[in-house]
Design an enzyme around this catalytic site. Structure first.
Site, PDB file in Angstrom:
ATOM      1  N   CYS A 206      40.225  57.057  47.458  1.00  0.00           N
ATOM      2  CA  CYS A 206      39.907  55.436  47.513  1.00  0.00           C
ATOM      3  C   CYS A 206      40.649  54.991  48.531  1.00  0.00           C
ATOM      4  O   CYS A 206      41.279  53.995  48.822  1.00  0.00           O
ATOM      5  CB  CYS A 206      39.711  54.506  46.212  1.00  0.00           C
ATOM      6  SG  CYS A 206      38.714  55.369  45.093  1.00  0.00           S
ATOM      7  N   HIS A 339      45.638  46.605  46.064  1.00  0.00           N
ATOM      8  CA  HIS A 339      44.541  47.335  46.289  1.00  0.00           C
ATOM      9  C   HIS A 339      43.721  47.154  44.896  1.00  0.00           C
ATOM     10  O   HIS A 339      42.391  47.295  45.714  1.00  0.00           O
ATOM     11  CB  HIS A 339      45.274  48.728  45.519  1.00  0.00           C
ATOM     12  CG  HIS A 339      44.469  49.813  44.917  1.00  0.00           C
ATOM     13  ND1 HIS A 339      43.205  50.412  46.048  1.00  0.00           N
ATOM     14  CD2 HIS A 339      43.767  51.167  44.084  1.00  0.00           C
ATOM     15  CE1 HIS A 339      42.097  51.455  45.318  1.00  0.00           C
ATOM     16  NE2 HIS A 339      42.310  51.846  44.048  1.00  0.00           N
ATOM     17  N   GLU A 350      49.974  48.202  39.500  1.00  0.00           N
ATOM     18  CA  GLU A 350      49.981  47.872  41.147  1.00  0.00           C
ATOM     19  C   GLU A 350      50.861  47.092  40.894  1.00  0.00           C
ATOM     20  O   GLU A 350      52.272  47.108  41.730  1.00  0.00           O
ATOM     21  CB  GLU A 350      49.148  47.471  41.394  1.00  0.00           C
ATOM     22  CG  GLU A 350      49.268  46.919  43.261  1.00  0.00           C
ATOM     23  CD  GLU A 350      47.978  46.690  43.761  1.00  0.00           C
ATOM     24  OE1 GLU A 350      48.155  46.643  45.307  1.00  0.00           O
ATOM     25  OE2 GLU A 350      47.027  46.301  43.274  1.00  0.00           O
ATOM     26  N   LYS A 371      38.643  42.739  47.511  1.00  0.00           N
ATOM     27  CA  LYS A 371      37.871  44.120  46.957  1.00  0.00           C
ATOM     28  C   LYS A 371      37.393  42.633  45.786  1.00  0.00           C
ATOM     29  O   LYS A 371      35.963  43.058  45.268  1.00  0.00           O
ATOM     30  CB  LYS A 371      38.442  44.854  45.830  1.00  0.00           C
ATOM     31  CG  LYS A 371      38.833  46.028  46.701  1.00  0.00           C
ATOM     32  CD  LYS A 371      39.548  47.180  45.786  1.00  0.00           C
ATOM     33  CE  LYS A 371      40.299  48.856  46.301  1.00  0.00           C
ATOM     34  NZ  LYS A 371      40.679  48.276  46.921  1.00  0.00           N
ATOM     35  N   HIS A 376      34.403  46.980  45.678  1.00  0.00           N
ATOM     36  CA  HIS A 376      35.437  48.329  46.206  1.00  0.00           C
ATOM     37  C   HIS A 376      34.673  49.480  46.959  1.00  0.00           C
ATOM     38  O   HIS A 376      34.042  50.073  46.965  1.00  0.00           O
ATOM     39  CB  HIS A 376      36.132  49.508  44.787  1.00  0.00           C
ATOM     40  CG  HIS A 376      36.776  49.968  44.855  1.00  0.00           C
ATOM     41  ND1 HIS A 376      37.983  50.689  45.682  1.00  0.00           N
ATOM     42  CD2 HIS A 376      37.951  51.215  43.622  1.00  0.00           C
ATOM     43  CE1 HIS A 376      38.249  51.753  46.282  1.00  0.00           C
ATOM     44  NE2 HIS A 376      38.271  52.276  44.496  1.00  0.00           N
ATOM     45  N   PHE A 435      42.079  58.097  42.926  1.00  0.00           N
ATOM     46  CA  PHE A 435      41.624  59.135  42.188  1.00  0.00           C
ATOM     47  C   PHE A 435      42.649  60.088  42.517  1.00  0.00           C
ATOM     48  O   PHE A 435      42.886  60.352  43.048  1.00  0.00           O
ATOM     49  CB  PHE A 435      40.641  59.812  41.890  1.00  0.00           C
ATOM     50  CG  PHE A 435      39.252  58.843  40.539  1.00  0.00           C
ATOM     51  CD1 PHE A 435      39.904  57.835  40.619  1.00  0.00           C
ATOM     52  CD2 PHE A 435      38.183  59.521  40.239  1.00  0.00           C
ATOM     53  CE1 PHE A 435      38.948  57.137  39.541  1.00  0.00           C
ATOM     54  CE2 PHE A 435      37.315  58.619  39.825  1.00  0.00           C
ATOM     55  CZ  PHE A 435      37.487  57.635  39.500  1.00  0.00           C
TER      56      PHE A 435
END
Length: 819
Positions: A206, A339, A350, A371, A376, A435
């Protein structure tokens, strides 16, 4: 066969030269451009964004993206393009409108089945380049491409596998496997626009798009290119929906990031592309300057395969790195494009990271999530959200977080709920976390910003202080050297191919607890890394990073995860396997198990992936982003991989096919010279320079004359200050694949004639280790200096299977570099 230039390679070179055209034109082009060092002035080169392009659920184009995001329009709805039965949700940010790109990438491979992620990328790139205006002062070999993706051409693979399992595959299907690797899109973009400079692909899940931006900025600042087409792309896949369903991470309603009642993410698809140019060239060309990229920060969590560190420790280090390299104070940041996935753990982590990095200034900084409106976009998220950040600066507007209902104390920052608002700002950040704990933060500023020039980065020598080997020849450099010098060919027949397996016991390198849920690719990477760090006498920490190279990636895990889904339904998807299906999972395992928490990235340039990883690490170290970086290259040959190699017309049915596929993990430890000397390290070599060139002739194709190889080799020599006649050896890419070997043979033959040095072809006996070829040759070259080979500069070549060529120069430590 001996360890010197083998007869087969000499015959290939002679056969290639029988119909060689006059190469004087190519050499004229090569010598006619200034060298990288001539392009770089004493002060740091500034990098600006001159144009953007996008394809998202908001519509076709960057204007449509910005209009939808600025107004808070949620473009997340029912998904029509995939069978959605069995998933936790039926919604996503689907692209319903997309132009058919002008470039016909299928012409090179045949067939009619298009890859949607590649179509998105080409369409966004066409828009961005059209908006950039004339940049005629930038020659083709000074234009580069940096591409980020999570899934690459996985949608094509899913369709092919389903047709094969249904007995409906056709004659053209095998060729479409060429569209599956992540680097295929980077090479298609290079070919579409005739860009012959550096081409790199990065896959940090990501955070891929943000990493592509960071590496492109470094490429321009280092003087290896003047302009870069940069971005990312991903399309919906069954794998992604099944995987996030298995993790119970999807929301049944459009995601509500930072909101108290958030319950999961919404997937999206699409692409974002930005045109980056060195500032003085952009101004001279009259290009529209949208923003400046001031700096970036990269880090590894080293915490968990999917979950972020709860306090955001790794993410905070990335944000601090962006501020430091940009020369910004916390109070200079007016807006952060977060994010903001909408999952409980990610959003609170975050928010904690922003507070840790910005301190008291965080309470006055807006933090919103794109997002919430487009979903996403995985590997494309960093690029698309960078575009939104750039346009927010241009319009002096903070875009909102849609679907927000109630403040969550665990987040608590200003999420710009529901409605955007005017905001005076000079600088903004864009966060992307992934990830395997890969974190990235990029710092942007509006044109005419009041900030001083960012602090001049370091520019010092990079040295090699250790290596580790896990190979089919054994688990030491000595065994590798003995096998090669004896001329003993490795491998045995398997599935219609010759395959050299790495037979190693992971228990000797990794504890049972550490191996839990670690796939074979991760085991190879961790084992090689531990051996290399031990050889270097280095203990990893937050100033030691990891940049992994892999051309094949986690195909064994992807097959293990996907095939049951194709056979049955998404309920068969394994949450234990899914985290290993991302290409950077192995780098994440290295960070978690070994402790390399500095900058992390994963390079995926096919058969040149390991070389690409070395160049990324070199530039990060040269500019002071880390003290040391371990660079493993690892490959695992799964049944699906062998089937693809066996069936691809690129390899099968050609006279003289004589290659062996090999697996293993080989790692090098690179350090800044000053830190290596300060700790009293044994310095094995200086990493003197490197260069990357693209043939730009199409997916799965090469320039027959070896012009790209020539440019890469001579560019690396120039950058390292080494003359051809000083070379003591050229370590060739040649592996027995004639269509790739012949162009290289032409180029190395010309250079070797000037250098009067041997051309070594270790892959002829040890096998083609796919992305680990550069590491293989480097270990042999370093071992050779202590075993009778002349101790002098060597050139190491690596090439992808689509015309990306990378050359690296190593030389013995000079008196100023020795311990």
């Amino acid at each position: 066969m001996t360890h010197e230039t083998d007869e087969t390679y000499e015959r290939t070179e002679r056969a290639a030269d029988m119909d060689d055209d006059d190469m004087s034109g190519i050499h004229g082009v090569i010598s006619g451009h200034a060298t990288p060092d001539e392009h770089r002035p004493p002060t740091a080169r500034r990098v600006v964004v001159v144009a953007v392009g996008a394809v998202t659920a908001q519509g076709d184009g960057a204007d449509e993206l910005w209009a939808g995001v600025r107004s808070g329009r949620t473009a997340i709805g029912p998904v029509r393009g995939l069978p959605m039965d069995g998933y936790l949700t039926g919604i996503g940010g689907e692209v319903s409108e997309s132009r058919r790109p002008a470039y016909d990438y299928l012409a090179a491979i045949g067939g009619t089945d298009r890859e949607p992620a590649l179509d998105f990328a080409l369409a966004a790139a066409e828009e961005a380049l059209a908006a950039a205006g004339p940049l005629d002062a930038v020659p083709a070999d000074r234009w580069g491409v940096a591409y980020g993706t999570c899934n690459g051409g996985l949608r094509s693979a899913e369709k092919l596998l389903r047709r094969t399992r249904d007995g409906a595959s056709g004659a053209d299907d095998a060729r479409h496997f060429l569209l599956v690797p992540p680097h295929a899109a980077a090479e298609a973009l290079s070919s579409a626009f005739g860009f012959k400079g550096p081409a790199l692909s990065v896959n940090t899940a990501c955070a891929s798009g943000a990493h592509a931006l960071a590496h492109a900025v470094e490429t321009i600042r280092a003087g290896r290119a003047d302009a870069m087409l940069v971005g990312g792309s991903d399309a919906f896949t069954e794998t992604a929906f099944a995987g996030f369903t298995s993790l119970e991470s999807l929301s049944v309603r459009p995601a509500a990031p930072y909101s108290k009642d958030r319950d999961g993410l919404s997937l999206g698809e699409g692409s974002g592309m930005l045109v980056l140019v060195e500032e003085s060239l952009a101004r001279a060309a009259g290009a529209p300057i949208l923003a400046e990229i001031l700096g970036y920060g990269l880090s590894a969590d080293g915490y968990h395969a999917t979950a972020p560190h709860p306090e955001g420790e790794g993410a905070a280090r990335a944000i601090r790195g962006a501020l430091r390299t940009a020369g910004l104070a916390a109070e200079d940041v007016g807006y952060i494009n977060g994010h903001g996935t909408g999952t409980p753990k990610n959003d609170s982590a975050e928010s904690n990271a922003v507070r840790a990095a910005l301190g008291e200034a965080a309470e006055k900084t807006t933090l919103s999530s794109t997002k919430s409106m487009i979903g996403h976009l995985l590997g494309a998220a960093g690029a698309v959200e960078a575009i939104v950040t750039v346009l927010a600066l241009r319009e002096q507007t903070a875009p909102p977080t849609a679907n927000f209902t109630e403040l969550d104390p665990k987040c608590g920052l200003d999420a710009v709920p529901v409605t955007g608002r005017p905001l005076a700002m000079d600088a903004a950040l864009s966060n992307n976390f992934a990830f395997a704990g890969a974190n990235a933060c990029v710092a942007f500023a509006r044109p005419g910003n009041p900030f001083d020039e960012p602090p001049a980065p370091l520019d010092e020598k990079v040295v090699v202080t250790g290596f580790g080997v896990i190979s089919a020849a054994g688990s030491s450099a000595g065994e590798l050297w003995e096998t090669w010098t004896s001329g003993r060919a490795l491998g045995a027949e398997e599935a219609g191919l010759r395959v050299a397996r790495a037979d190693f016991d992971p228990a000797g390198h990794i504890t049972p607890r550490e191996r839990r849920r670690m796939d074979r690719l991760g085991q190879l990477a961790v084992a090689a890394t531990r051996s290399a760090l031990a050889h270097a006498g280095l203990t990893p920490d937050e100033r030691v990073g990891v940049v992994l190279g892999t051309g094949l990636g986690p195909m064994r895990s992807t097959e293990e995860f996907l095939l049951p889904v194709l056979d049955g339904d998404p309920s068969h998807a394994s949450p234990a396997v899914f985290p290993n299906t991302v290409y950077n999972a192995a780098a994440g395992q290295v960070a978690m198990v070994v402790g390399t928490k500095g900058p992390t990235s994963t390079a995926t340039a096919g058969h040149a992936a390991g070389a690409s990883a070395l160049t990324i690490a070199h530039d990060l170290l040269r500019r002071g982003h880390a003290d040391a970086i371990v660079v493993p290259a690892a490959e695992d040959l799964s049944p699906g991989v062998l089937a693809a190699y066996r069936d691809l017309p690129l390899f099968s049915g050609r006279p003289g096919r004589a290659y062996t596929l090999a697996e293993g993990g080989i790692a090098l430890v690179l350090e800044r010279e000053s830190t290596a000397r300060a700790r009293g390290a044994r310095i094995l070599a200086e990493f003197a320079g490197h260069a990357t060139a693209s043939d730009a002739v199409g997916v799965g194709r090469w320039d027959a004359h070896g012009a790209g190889v020539d440019r890469a080799m001579r560019g690396a020599l120039r950058q390292s200050g080494v003359r051809a006649e000083e070379l003591t050896g050229i370590w060739a890419n040649a592996a027995g694949i004639t269509v790739a070997d012949a162009p290289e043979a032409r180029a190395t033959g010309r250079l070797a004639a000037e250098a009067d040095c041997p051309v070594h072809t270790p892959k002829r006996t040890l096998g083609e280790p796919v992305g680990a070829g550069a590491q293989l040759s480097a270990v042999l070259a370093l071992t050779g200096w202590g075993s009778g080979h002349p101790a002098g500069p060597v050139l190491i070549n690596s090439s992808s299977l689509g015309g990306t060529h990378i050359s690296v120069v190593l030389r013995p430590a000079s008196p100023a570099t020795e311990k």
